[in-house]
Design a protein around this motif. Structure first.
Motif, PDB file in Angstrom:
ATOM      1  N   THR A  35       0.750  -1.211  -0.017  1.00 42.31           N
ATOM      2  CA  THR A  35       0.045  -0.048  -0.125  1.00 42.31           C
ATOM      3  C   THR A  35       0.880   1.275   0.099  1.00 42.31           C
ATOM      4  N   GLY A  38       1.670   1.695  -3.444  1.00 45.66           N
ATOM      5  CA  GLY A  38       0.391   1.657  -4.279  1.00 45.66           C
ATOM      6  C   GLY A  38       0.567   0.446  -5.370  1.00 45.66           C
ATOM      7  N   TYR A  48      -2.242  -1.044 -10.055  1.00 46.24           N
ATOM      8  CA  TYR A  48      -1.933   0.127  -9.224  1.00 46.24           C
ATOM      9  C   TYR A  48      -3.025   0.166  -8.199  1.00 46.24           C
ATOM     10  N   ASP A  50      -4.488   2.858  -5.000  1.00 47.63           N
ATOM     11  CA  ASP A  50      -4.416   4.143  -4.332  1.00 47.63           C
ATOM     12  C   ASP A  50      -5.849   4.529  -3.254  1.00 47.63           C
ATOM     13  N   SER A  51      -5.746   5.523  -2.848  1.00 51.56           N
ATOM     14  CA  SER A  51      -7.042   5.911  -1.745  1.00 51.56           C
ATOM     15  C   SER A  51      -8.189   5.976  -2.627  1.00 51.56           C
ATOM     16  N   ARG A  86      -5.207   0.151 -13.149  1.00 50.91           N
ATOM     17  CA  ARG A  86      -5.507   0.515 -11.816  1.00 50.91           C
ATOM     18  C   ARG A  86      -6.482  -0.122 -11.448  1.00 50.91           C
TER      19      ARG A  86
END
Length: 104
Positions: A35, A38, A48, A50-51, A86
């Motif tokens: 994390t 990422g 990938y 992310d938040s 992503r």
């Protein structure tokens, strides 16, 4: 979006929580969860995170901190402008069998 099915086995829709989608573009075992950088690797596929990545468990919505190496995951993703995958939505699955779509 290309569908990548990275698992094999028999379907067991009864194992999948009711609030989960019927199928996933990517499903498999998490071999790396980083994390801080990422990064998520599922069966040698780099995604990938992310938040903005939404994470769901059998109990409901959760966060990236609940992702662990060895988790069985179902993932919906998008390809960004740089060609990177992503993860948009990740579901922590109770078993690899529950990642498969129901039979026709």
């Amino acid at each position: 979006m290309t569908t990548l099915l990275l698992i094999a086995g028999l379907t067991s829709a009864a194992e999948r929580p009711a609030h989960y989608p019927p199928s996933f573009p990517v499903a498999g075992i998490a071999t790396e969860v980083d994390t801080l950088r990422g990064r998520l690797i599922v069966n040698d596929l780099l995604l990938y995170i992310d938040s903005h990545t939404e994470v769901y468990s059998p109990r409901g919505r959760t966060s990236l901190v609940d992702l662990k190496e060895g988790n069985t995951l179902g993932i919906r993703y998008a390809t960004d402008g740089d060609g990177k995958l992503r993860a948009e939505e990740i579901w922590i699955l109770p078993s690899i069998r529950s990642a498969l779509p129901p039979p026709p």
